[in-house]
Design an enzyme around this catalytic site. Sequence first.
Site, PDB file in Angstrom:
ATOM      1  N   GLY A 227      17.765  20.786  19.693  1.00 56.25           N
ATOM      2  CA  GLY A 227      17.803  19.495  19.895  1.00 56.25           C
ATOM      3  C   GLY A 227      16.477  18.290  21.251  1.00 56.25           C
ATOM      4  O   GLY A 227      15.268  18.887  20.525  1.00 56.25           O
TER       5      GLY A 227
ATOM      6  N   ALA B 117      20.080   9.021  30.646  1.00 61.54           N
ATOM      7  CA  ALA B 117      20.266   7.808  31.921  1.00 61.54           C
ATOM      8  C   ALA B 117      20.500   6.568  31.536  1.00 61.54           C
ATOM      9  O   ALA B 117      20.940   6.112  32.143  1.00 61.54           O
ATOM     10  CB  ALA B 117      17.767   8.023  31.805  1.00 61.54           C
ATOM     11  N   HIS B 118      19.645   6.524  30.434  1.00 57.18           N
ATOM     12  CA  HIS B 118      19.985   4.479  30.381  1.00 57.18           C
ATOM     13  C   HIS B 118      21.654   4.509  30.558  1.00 57.18           C
ATOM     14  O   HIS B 118      22.077   3.409  30.825  1.00 57.18           O
ATOM     15  CB  HIS B 118      19.575   3.692  29.210  1.00 57.18           C
ATOM     16  CG  HIS B 118      18.924   4.606  28.007  1.00 57.18           C
ATOM     17  ND1 HIS B 118      18.720   5.780  28.696  1.00 57.18           N
ATOM     18  CD2 HIS B 118      19.843   4.532  27.036  1.00 57.18           C
ATOM     19  CE1 HIS B 118      18.539   6.944  26.695  1.00 57.18           C
ATOM     20  NE2 HIS B 118      19.094   5.586  25.899  1.00 57.18           N
TER      21      HIS B 118
ATOM     22  N   GLY C 172      28.185  16.542  48.908  1.00 58.89           N
ATOM     23  CA  GLY C 172      28.630  15.409  49.629  1.00 58.89           C
ATOM     24  C   GLY C 172      30.721  16.104  48.742  1.00 58.89           C
ATOM     25  O   GLY C 172      30.543  16.729  47.877  1.00 58.89           O
TER      26      GLY C 172
ATOM     27  N   HIS D 135       1.861 -11.101  13.939  1.00 57.74           N
ATOM     28  CA  HIS D 135       1.009  -9.661  13.125  1.00 57.74           C
ATOM     29  C   HIS D 135      -0.211  -8.945  13.818  1.00 57.74           C
ATOM     30  O   HIS D 135      -1.205 -10.255  14.428  1.00 57.74           O
ATOM     31  CB  HIS D 135       0.975 -10.357  11.568  1.00 57.74           C
ATOM     32  CG  HIS D 135      -0.092  -9.897  11.070  1.00 57.74           C
ATOM     33  ND1 HIS D 135       0.549  -8.869  10.272  1.00 57.74           N
ATOM     34  CD2 HIS D 135      -1.435 -10.293  10.455  1.00 57.74           C
ATOM     35  CE1 HIS D 135      -0.447  -8.732   9.022  1.00 57.74           C
ATOM     36  NE2 HIS D 135      -2.047  -8.958   9.418  1.00 57.74           N
TER      37      HIS D 135
ATOM     38  N   SER E 257      24.687  16.857  35.083  1.00 57.93           N
ATOM     39  CA  SER E 257      24.768  17.811  34.595  1.00 57.93           C
ATOM     40  C   SER E 257      24.717  18.794  34.766  1.00 57.93           C
ATOM     41  O   SER E 257      23.058  18.785  35.733  1.00 57.93           O
ATOM     42  CB  SER E 257      24.937  17.567  33.143  1.00 57.93           C
ATOM     43  OG  SER E 257      23.274  17.265  33.278  1.00 57.93           O
TER      44      SER E 257
ATOM     45  N   THR F 157      18.028  14.538  37.843  1.00 55.46           N
ATOM     46  CA  THR F 157      17.705  15.368  36.839  1.00 55.46           C
ATOM     47  C   THR F 157      16.560  14.145  36.007  1.00 55.46           C
ATOM     48  O   THR F 157      15.331  15.054  36.382  1.00 55.46           O
ATOM     49  CB  THR F 157      19.197  15.766  35.685  1.00 55.46           C
ATOM     50  OG1 THR F 157      19.878  16.414  36.341  1.00 55.46           O
ATOM     51  CG2 THR F 157      18.929  16.345  34.921  1.00 55.46           C
TER      52      THR F 157
ATOM     53  N   GLU G 151      17.324  27.689  15.627  1.00 53.85           N
ATOM     54  CA  GLU G 151      19.073  26.511  15.623  1.00 53.85           C
ATOM     55  C   GLU G 151      20.182  27.267  15.123  1.00 53.85           C
ATOM     56  O   GLU G 151      19.947  27.881  13.591  1.00 53.85           O
ATOM     57  CB  GLU G 151      18.471  25.460  15.148  1.00 53.85           C
ATOM     58  CG  GLU G 151      19.463  24.121  15.135  1.00 53.85           C
ATOM     59  CD  GLU G 151      19.759  23.590  15.967  1.00 53.85           C
ATOM     60  OE1 GLU G 151      19.650  23.306  17.162  1.00 53.85           O
ATOM     61  OE2 GLU G 151      21.382  23.515  16.260  1.00 53.85           O
TER      62      GLU G 151
HETATM   63  C1  LIG Z   1      14.013  18.353  30.012  1.00 49.09           C
HETATM   64  C2  LIG Z   1      14.835  16.830  30.085  1.00 49.09           C
HETATM   65  C3  LIG Z   1      14.682  16.016  29.903  1.00 49.09           C
HETATM   66  C4  LIG Z   1      15.213  14.862  29.681  1.00 49.09           C
HETATM   67  N1  LIG Z   1      15.054  13.759  29.209  1.00 49.09           N
HETATM   68  C5  LIG Z   1      15.372  11.970  28.919  1.00 49.09           C
HETATM   69  C6  LIG Z   1      15.148  11.235  28.306  1.00 49.09           C
HETATM   70  O1  LIG Z   1      13.849  11.219  28.572  1.00 49.09           O
HETATM   71  N2  LIG Z   1      15.826   9.930  28.226  1.00 49.09           N
HETATM   72  C7  LIG Z   1      17.438   9.914  28.375  1.00 49.09           C
HETATM   73  O2  LIG Z   1      17.950   9.124  28.446  1.00 49.09           O
HETATM   74  N3  LIG Z   1      17.503  10.954  29.019  1.00 49.09           N
HETATM   75  C8  LIG Z   1      16.701  12.242  29.200  1.00 49.09           C
HETATM   76  N4  LIG Z   1      17.685  13.693  29.906  1.00 49.09           N
HETATM   77  C9  LIG Z   1      18.899  13.254  30.085  1.00 49.09           C
HETATM   78  C10 LIG Z   1      19.053  12.398  31.587  1.00 49.09           C
HETATM   79  O3  LIG Z   1      18.342  13.076  32.869  1.00 49.09           O
HETATM   80  C11 LIG Z   1      21.002  12.620  32.369  1.00 49.09           C
HETATM   81  O4  LIG Z   1      20.887  11.807  31.427  1.00 49.09           O
HETATM   82  C12 LIG Z   1      20.690  11.477  33.159  1.00 49.09           C
HETATM   83  O5  LIG Z   1      19.283  12.205  34.454  1.00 49.09           O
HETATM   84  C13 LIG Z   1      22.312  11.563  34.054  1.00 49.09           C
HETATM   85  O6  LIG Z   1      22.001  10.881  34.990  1.00 49.09           O
HETATM   86  P1  LIG Z   1      23.249  11.300  36.531  1.00 49.09           P
HETATM   87  O7  LIG Z   1      22.933   9.920  37.175  1.00 49.09           O
HETATM   88  O8  LIG Z   1      24.674  11.255  35.646  1.00 49.09           O
HETATM   89  O9  LIG Z   1      23.074  12.324  37.067  1.00 49.09           O
HETATM   90  P2  LIG Z   1      21.827  13.252  37.715  1.00 49.09           P
HETATM   91  O10 LIG Z   1      20.611  12.792  37.160  1.00 49.09           O
HETATM   92  O11 LIG Z   1      21.984  15.166  37.040  1.00 49.09           O
HETATM   93  O12 LIG Z   1      21.911  13.075  39.271  1.00 49.09           O
HETATM   94  C14 LIG Z   1      22.823  13.574  39.720  1.00 49.09           C
HETATM   95  C15 LIG Z   1      22.474  14.337  41.236  1.00 49.09           C
HETATM   96  O13 LIG Z   1      23.653  14.794  41.735  1.00 49.09           O
HETATM   97  C16 LIG Z   1      23.236  15.706  42.668  1.00 49.09           C
HETATM   98  N5  LIG Z   1      24.310  16.076  42.846  1.00 49.09           N
HETATM   99  C17 LIG Z   1      25.404  16.775  42.472  1.00 49.09           C
HETATM  100  N6  LIG Z   1      26.971  17.365  42.928  1.00 49.09           N
HETATM  101  C18 LIG Z   1      26.234  16.842  44.252  1.00 49.09           C
HETATM  102  C19 LIG Z   1      27.324  16.348  46.013  1.00 49.09           C
HETATM  103  N7  LIG Z   1      28.251  17.673  45.491  1.00 49.09           N
HETATM  104  N8  LIG Z   1      26.775  16.068  46.636  1.00 49.09           N
HETATM  105  C20 LIG Z   1      25.556  15.872  46.366  1.00 49.09           C
HETATM  106  N9  LIG Z   1      24.862  15.407  45.342  1.00 49.09           N
HETATM  107  C21 LIG Z   1      24.994  16.058  44.172  1.00 49.09           C
HETATM  108  C22 LIG Z   1      22.524  16.450  41.603  1.00 49.09           C
HETATM  109  O14 LIG Z   1      21.352  17.099  42.883  1.00 49.09           O
HETATM  110  C23 LIG Z   1      21.959  15.391  40.956  1.00 49.09           C
HETATM  111  O15 LIG Z   1      20.222  15.086  42.473  1.00 49.09           O
HETATM  112  C24 LIG Z   1      17.010  13.976  29.955  1.00 49.09           C
HETATM  113  C25 LIG Z   1      17.163  15.585  30.500  1.00 49.09           C
HETATM  114  C26 LIG Z   1      16.356  16.684  31.015  1.00 49.09           C
HETATM  115  C27 LIG Z   1      16.874  17.899  31.308  1.00 49.09           C
END
Ligand SMILES: Cc1cc2nc3c(=O)[nH]c(=O)nc-3n(C[C@H](O)[C@H](O)[C@H](O)COP(=O)(O)OP(=O)(O)OC[C@H]3O[C@@H](n4cnc5c(N)ncnc54)[C@H](O)[C@@H]3O)c2cc1C
Length: 468
Positions: free
Chosen positions: A183, A320-321, A115, A444, A146, A41, A204
Site C-alpha cells: 500500500g 490527513a486531508h 484524555g 504552456h 490510528s 501521526t 503483497e
Molecule cells: C508513514 C505514514 C505516512 C503517511 N503519509 C500520509 C500522506 O502523505 N498523506 C495523507 O493524507 N496521510 C498520510 N498518512 C496518514 C495520516 O497520517 C493520517 O490519516 C492522519 O494523521 C489522521 O489524522 P487524525 O487527526 O485522525 O489522527 P492522528 O494524526 O493519528 O492523531 C491522533 C492524535 O491523538 C493522540 N491521542 C490518541 N489518544 C489520545 C488520548 N486518549 N489523549 C490524548 N491524545 C490522544 C495521538 O497521540 C495523536 O497525536 C500517513 C501515515 C503514516 C503512518
Amino acid sequence: MEKFDVVIIGSGPGGYIAAIRAGQLGLKTALIEKCKELGGTCLNVGCIPSKALLTSSDHFVFAQKDAAKHGIIIDNAHVDLAKMQQRKDKVVKTFNGGVRALMKTNKVTTFEGLGTISARGKVSMKLTNGETQEIETKNIIIATGSAAIELPFAKFDGKTIVSSTEALNFTEAPKKLLVIGAGAIGLELGSVWARLGSEVTILEFLPRIAVGFDLELSNLLQRSLTAQGITFHLETKVSAVKIDNGHITSTARKGNEELKFEADKALVSVGRKPFSEGLGAEKVGVEFDEKKRIKVDKHFKTNVDGIYAIGDVIAGPMLAHKAEDEGIACVERIAGKDGHINYDAIAGIIYTNPELAGVGLTEDQAKEKGIDYRVGKFPFRANSRALCNDELDGMVKFVADAKTDRILGAHILQHAASELIAEAVSVIDFGGSSEDLARTCHSHPTLSEAVKEAAMNVEKRALHIVNR
Ligand SMILES: Cc1cc2nc3c(=O)[nH]c(=O)nc-3n(C[C@H](O)[C@H](O)[C@H](O)COP(=O)(O)OP(=O)(O)OC[C@H]3O[C@@H](n4cnc5c(N)ncnc54)[C@H](O)[C@@H]3O)c2cc1C
C-alpha cells in the site's frame, strides 16, 4: 472546574485543524494531546517525515543517476544519512512549532496528557506532569487517530521487525529490507530505502499493488518501481517472520510454492487500526462498528449527544486531508453552520516516483457499478514539459459519465501527480464535465496541459497524440 465549549482529544490534522476552526468561530476550545509534540501521526511519524525523506532520497537519485543527462556532472554523489535524518527532524520540529503558535493565536488551551471521557460533558486528563485534572465541556470531539496493525506472527520489536515509525528513523540503510504490504506506506518507505541503497523486496497478498487506485496506473507504477530495483512478489501470503541473531527469515506461500526470504529488517505495513479503545467512549455508551471505528452520522455526531468523532478513528480513507476537512465541518456544525464534506472529491496519493494520485471512481469501480462511462487518457511522453523535465513515465486518465460527461474519476501517474490532481479534485467537487476542463485554457508548457488533453480525449480529440 474549567468549562469549555469544545474539548478535542488528539492533536493530529483532524484535532488541531478542528481547534483552529473552533477558535476562529469564537468557541472556547481545549486540545488534549498525550504526546509531547502537537501534530499527531501525520506531522510526527507520518506524512511529513516520510515526504521529507522521499524528497531527499529523490534528490540523491537525481544526483547519482539523472544529473549527468542534464550535463551536470556530480562525481562521487553519496549520502550522509545522519544529515538527511537531521534535516527531516528539523522539518518536523519547524512544523511542530508552527502548530503550537497557531493554537496560541487562535486562543486554544492545550493540555499535555492522556484524555478520557469520564462522563457526558466531562473529560479527565492524566497530565504528563503527574497531575490529574477534569474539565467540563458542551462538546467533545474524539480525534485520536490510528495505530499500525501488527501481524500475530511478526510482532514489532522496534529494531528488526518494525512499523513505519521506526522505518523513518533507520540510522543506516538496511542491506536487505523486506516490506510486507504494497500500500501507500510500504511503497513510499520501500522507495526511500531502495533509493538509499537497500535491496528491497515487497510482498503483497493481493494480485496487485496500490489497492484502491486505478489498476492500469498501479500496474504502470509497479513497472517503474521494478525498473528502480524493487522486487515484488504478489499473491504472496506471509505466514512466518523469524528473527535469528538479528537476521530475518520469512516464510510465505505463493500458489503451491513455499518461498523463503532473508532480510536484515522487515517493515510491516499492512494497514492501520483506529485508536478508539480505553478512551472512556464505551463507558458513556458511544457505539463502535465491526472494525472498532467510532460510529458517526454524516455530521460526525456519535449516538451520544455532545460527542463527535473525526479522522482515522471513524470510517473512510485514513488520510490527513480527510481528517482536516472533517475537523472543519464538525466544528462548523457545532457552531450552527452547515459544514459538509464531499467524499467523492478526496484524492489519495502515493508519493513514489512517479507519484500515483486518484480521486473519485476508478474504471473498475465504474464498471462494477454498471455505469455507462467513457475514458480519456493522455500519456506524459506526448507532453512538452514532461519532455523538458525528463519525466516521461505515466499518464492522466479520466472516467466520465457517457451521457452527462460529468467527471466521475481522475487518475494521474507522474512525478508531480500530487499537485496535478488538485485541478481534477476541484472540477469533480463542482460537478464539472470533461468538456468544462477541456475548454479551460492551460498555460504552456506545463504538465497540466496533459490533464487538459486527457479531458479532451474523453471525446477522442486530444491534440498531441493520434487517436485511432
Ligand atoms: C508513514 C505514514 C505516512 C503517511 N503519509 C500520509 C500522506 O502523505 N498523506 C495523507 O493524507 N496521510 C498520510 N498518512 C496518514 C495520516 O497520517 C493520517 O490519516 C492522519 O494523521 C489522521 O489524522 P487524525 O487527526 O485522525 O489522527 P492522528 O494524526 O493519528 O492523531 C491522533 C492524535 O491523538 C493522540 N491521542 C490518541 N489518544 C489520545 C488520548 N486518549 N489523549 C490524548 N491524545 C490522544 C495521538 O497521540 C495523536 O497525536 C500517513 C501515515 C503514516 C503512518
